[in-house]
Design a protein around this motif. Structure first.
Motif, PDB file in Angstrom:
ATOM      1  N   ALA A  24      63.329 -81.970  12.770  1.00  0.00           N
ATOM      2  CA  ALA A  24      63.516 -82.431  11.388  1.00  0.00           C
ATOM      3  C   ALA A  24      62.582 -83.581  11.029  1.00  0.00           C
ATOM      4  O   ALA A  24      62.474 -83.952   9.856  1.00  0.00           O
ATOM      5  CB  ALA A  24      64.962 -82.864  11.174  1.00  0.00           C
ATOM      6  N   SER A  42      67.183 -84.792   1.520  1.00  0.00           N
ATOM      7  CA  SER A  42      65.870 -84.901   0.897  1.00  0.00           C
ATOM      8  C   SER A  42      65.849 -84.214  -0.466  1.00  0.00           C
ATOM      9  O   SER A  42      65.291 -84.743  -1.441  1.00  0.00           O
ATOM     10  CB  SER A  42      64.810 -84.299   1.818  1.00  0.00           C
ATOM     11  OG  SER A  42      63.528 -84.458   1.272  1.00  0.00           O
ATOM     12  N   ARG A  43      66.486 -83.054  -0.550  1.00  0.00           N
ATOM     13  CA  ARG A  43      66.551 -82.355  -1.836  1.00  0.00           C
ATOM     14  C   ARG A  43      67.408 -83.106  -2.840  1.00  0.00           C
ATOM     15  O   ARG A  43      67.082 -83.187  -4.031  1.00  0.00           O
ATOM     16  CB  ARG A  43      67.092 -80.948  -1.621  1.00  0.00           C
ATOM     17  CG  ARG A  43      66.125 -80.000  -0.918  1.00  0.00           C
ATOM     18  CD  ARG A  43      66.765 -78.653  -0.664  1.00  0.00           C
ATOM     19  NE  ARG A  43      65.834 -77.715  -0.035  1.00  0.00           N
ATOM     20  CZ  ARG A  43      66.162 -76.499   0.387  1.00  0.00           C
ATOM     21  NH1 ARG A  43      67.419 -76.060   0.254  1.00  0.00           N
ATOM     22  NH2 ARG A  43      65.256 -75.718   0.954  1.00  0.00           N
ATOM     23  N   ARG A  81      67.287 -81.768   5.381  1.00  0.00           N
ATOM     24  CA  ARG A  81      66.798 -80.967   4.259  1.00  0.00           C
ATOM     25  C   ARG A  81      67.630 -81.206   3.016  1.00  0.00           C
ATOM     26  O   ARG A  81      67.095 -81.421   1.906  1.00  0.00           O
ATOM     27  CB  ARG A  81      66.844 -79.487   4.634  1.00  0.00           C
ATOM     28  CG  ARG A  81      66.387 -78.538   3.529  1.00  0.00           C
ATOM     29  CD  ARG A  81      66.955 -77.148   3.729  1.00  0.00           C
ATOM     30  NE  ARG A  81      68.418 -77.141   3.575  1.00  0.00           N
ATOM     31  CZ  ARG A  81      69.184 -76.090   3.836  1.00  0.00           C
ATOM     32  NH1 ARG A  81      68.648 -74.976   4.291  1.00  0.00           N
ATOM     33  NH2 ARG A  81      70.499 -76.173   3.661  1.00  0.00           N
ATOM     34  N   ASP A  82      68.948 -81.190   3.157  1.00  0.00           N
ATOM     35  CA  ASP A  82      69.827 -81.328   1.998  1.00  0.00           C
ATOM     36  C   ASP A  82      69.712 -82.706   1.354  1.00  0.00           C
ATOM     37  O   ASP A  82      69.660 -82.826   0.128  1.00  0.00           O
ATOM     38  CB  ASP A  82      71.276 -81.065   2.408  1.00  0.00           C
ATOM     39  CG  ASP A  82      71.538 -79.609   2.740  1.00  0.00           C
ATOM     40  OD1 ASP A  82      70.664 -78.775   2.471  1.00  0.00           O
ATOM     41  OD2 ASP A  82      72.617 -79.314   3.284  1.00  0.00           O
TER      42      ASP A  82
END
Length: 246
Positions: free
Chosen positions: A155, A127-128, A124-125
């Motif tokens: 994920a 990708s952000r 998630r991190d």
């Protein structure tokens, strides 16, 4: 069988399922992870773990740029947040940026819930931070538990292992020993793991120009993971071949 023996037997069986099988089938056997590409070609994938680090990553990037090579970097999101300009350089120079870990800790030492969440949070991190989707993740030390595997599946990422470990992190490593290990182990379709931060950063930046020259002189095409032809998750047939030491 006494209660204590039953408890010990249950614990041993649980550890075998939770750690032993993933170690044997995934970490050693390559089941379900990317470990190599097409051995009939001349490509090798070059990967780096643990960065970015302003003390060592720039020298790695300088060597890659001088050689006209793009690589895959498995980063720690908290380091990338501390060094946004370095992350931007990775992206601007066309390197593949992928998640390494939310917490750089061996999977066997994490509680199951933490081991499950780590790939989710790291994916998630990253990708952000990059603004792009993520396909691959490599856990610290290439270590897996059942929870790690379930976390990667949740994920939506595929684990990545390697065929060439140059031991740049070893206490007795030198640039010459790292170069020699890559030269000795590399084969067509291989995945090379080095480090642009942490203990491996003592030797890898100095070794990298010579490593890249060696690969060029042997007619290897050095690519990112996403460009490695024939790369696919390992099957049970691959496990058997790996454990036999193909």
């Amino acid at each position: 069988m006494t209660c204590a023996w039953r408890w010990a037997a249950g614990l041993a069986a649980g550890l075998a399922l939770y750690i032993g099988l993933p170690y044997l089938l995934v970490q050693r056997g390559g089941l379900g992870v990317i470990q190599r590409g097409d051995p009939r070609g001349r490509q090798v994938a070059l990967t780096f773990d643990d960065g970015p680090d302003p003390e060592s990553t720039p020298a790695v990037l300088d060597a890659l740029r001088a050689a006209g090579v793009r690589a895959s970097f498995f980063i720690l999101p908290q380091r990338a947040r501390r060094h946004p300009l370095l992350l931007q350089r990775l992206l601007d120079e066309g390197h593949e940026v992928l998640p390494h870990a939310h917490r750089h800790q061996h999977a066997w030492t994490l509680l199951p819930w933490a081991a499950f969440r780590d790939p989710l949070l790291a994916t998630r991190d990253v990708s952000r931070l990059t603004g792009t989707g993520v396909r691959f993740q490599r856990p610290p030390h290439g270590a897996y538990t059942l929870a790690t595997l379930l976390g990667q599946r949740a994920a939506g990422v595929t684990g990545v292992h390697w065929t060439v470990e140059a031991r740049d992190w070893a206490a007795d490593a030198t640039p010459e020993s790292v170069r020699a290990e890559v030269r000795r182990q590399v084969q067509p379709g291989g995945v090379i793991v080095l480090h642009d931060a942490g203990p491996g950063a003592r030797t890898t930046p100095a070794a990298l120009p010579a490593i890249l020259r060696d690969l060029h002189d042997r007619d290897f095409e050095v690519v990112q993971l996403r460009d490695l032809r024939g790369a696919r998750p390992g099957t049970l047939r691959d496990v058997w071949a790996n454990l036999r030491g193909r």
